[in-house]
Design a protein around this motif. Structure first.
Motif, PDB file in Angstrom:
ATOM      1  N   CYS A  46     -29.996   6.387 -19.512  1.00 26.44           N
ATOM      2  CA  CYS A  46     -30.822   6.834 -18.781  1.00 26.44           C
ATOM      3  C   CYS A  46     -30.605   6.586 -17.072  1.00 26.44           C
ATOM      4  N   CYS A  91     -32.025   2.970 -15.293  1.00 26.49           N
ATOM      5  CA  CYS A  91     -31.089   1.729 -14.698  1.00 26.49           C
ATOM      6  C   CYS A  91     -29.368   2.151 -15.374  1.00 26.49           C
ATOM      7  N   CYS A 122     -33.445  -0.993 -20.157  1.00 27.07           N
ATOM      8  CA  CYS A 122     -35.130  -0.941 -19.527  1.00 27.07           C
ATOM      9  C   CYS A 122     -36.019  -0.951 -19.949  1.00 27.07           C
ATOM     10  N   CYS A 181     -33.704   2.979 -23.869  1.00 23.94           N
ATOM     11  CA  CYS A 181     -32.823   2.439 -23.688  1.00 23.94           C
ATOM     12  C   CYS A 181     -33.011   0.743 -23.827  1.00 23.94           C
TER      13      CYS A 181
END
Ligand SMILES: NC(=O)c1ccc[n+]([C@@H]2O[C@H](COP(=O)([O-])OP(=O)(O)OC[C@H]3O[C@@H](n4cnc5c(N)ncnc54)[C@H](O)[C@@H]3O)[C@@H](O)[C@H]2O)c1
Ligand SMILES: [Mg+2]
Ligand SMILES: [Zn+2]
Length: 276
Positions: A130, A133, A115, A112
């Motif tokens: 992801c 997040c 994050c 990601c």
């Protein structure tokens, strides 16, 4: 346009179908071509990073095996995407161009960008997700303008230091955030040769999977300015009479189409068709 190749998001858990394999060396080929029986290909000692169900060719499901390393099964070889663009079945090239874009995008989105968590392919959608997040990433496409600047029987062509010796082409450049296609076209022409244009006419578009451009093609008339090539990008730029053109780009490129179309229109010849 022929519909021999259509994209789809196929379930990789299902068996059967055809597969193409891609590595840093290009696509795997044998004497029959680039499409392999998928179940056979998956039994070969290939270093598979990811598998994607990408669409249908002649009605048959097609999958992509994206490889970590170019191990070569017996009687096989690798061929780069550009070679498929230059010669052979254009529908096969369209399929491989799509495969290359999906393979590159998925490989570059395993983690990601927000994050840093691991991303997973979304079932039934061309997206990476992801779980940490909730970010979703979709395939990347970069809009790029390409333009033939014209002045009566003359056309403005330029060469980049990267081109094959002697070849001249149309001007091109990537759109920047905040620009319209026309803004980008005017900026690129001004940056690359310091010429201004008028009467911008949209001609057509072409997917250019090197690595992820969407080419929007135009004709534009010269308005003012003397050619001053931008040093690092443009080695030389000149006006060429349509009866005395230099070596030109590959026949199936939109760059070539823009030139051939203009010459045909000025000469009263039948108009060429952009391969699609
Ligand atoms: N299909 C065709 O006939 C044809 C012909 C000419 C160019 N092209 C393609 O058009 C695209 C743009 O042409 P160009 O190379 O002259 O671009 P350009 O004039 O904008 O200059 C290239 C520079 O743009 C930057 N760049 C690279 N990727 C970018 C991106 N995704 N978004 C924004 N900036 C980026 C880099 O600094 C690179 O050096 C390229 O993909 C090129 O291969 C296609
Ligand atoms: Mg450029
Ligand atoms: Zn995340």
């Amino acid at each position: 346009m022929s519909e021999r190749w259509t994209t789809a998001v196929l379930d990789t858990a299902l068996p059967g179908g055809w597969a193409v394999a891609r590595s840093s060396q290009g696509f795997l080929c044998n004497a029959q071509g680039v499409l392999f029986e998928r179940d056979w290909l998956k039994q070969q000692p290939l270093d598979v990073l990811a598998e994607h169900g990408i669409g249908h060719f002649d009605g048959q499901p097609v999958y992509l095996l994206e490889l970590r390393s170019p191990d070569t099964p017996d009687d096989c070889r690798w061929q780069g995407l550009r070679q498929f663009m230059l010669e052979g079945d254009f529908q096969v090239y369209r399929m491989l161009g799509y495969a290359a874009q999906i393979g590159t995008w998925a490989r570059e989105h395993r983690f990601c960008g927000s994050c840093g968590g691991a991303m997973q392919q979304v079932h039934g959608e061309r997206a990476m997700h992801c779980a940490r997040c909730e970010l979703r990433s979709y395939p990347r496409i970069s809009p790029s303008m390409i333009v033939l600047v014209t002045r009566g029987d003359e056309v403005l062509l330029a060469r980049s230091p990267r081109f094959v010796p002697g070849v001249y082409s149309t001007l091109a450049g990537f759109a920047e955030p905040g620009e319209s296609a026309e803004d980008c076209l005017r900026r690129e022409v001004m940056e690359e040769v310091q010429v201004s244009v008028r009467n911008i006419q949209y001609i057509g578009s072409q997917c250019w999977p090197f690595p992820h451009s969407m080419m929007l093609g135009f004709h534009a008339e010269y308005a003012s300015g003397d050619i001053v090539p931008q040093l690092d990008e443009i080695e030389d730029a000149q006006w060429f009479h349509i009866d005395a053109l230099p070596a030109l780009p590959a026949g199936r490129s939109i760059a070539r189409h823009l030139i051939d179309l203009y010459v045909a229109r000025r000469s009263g010849l039948p108009e060429p068709v952009l391969p699609g």
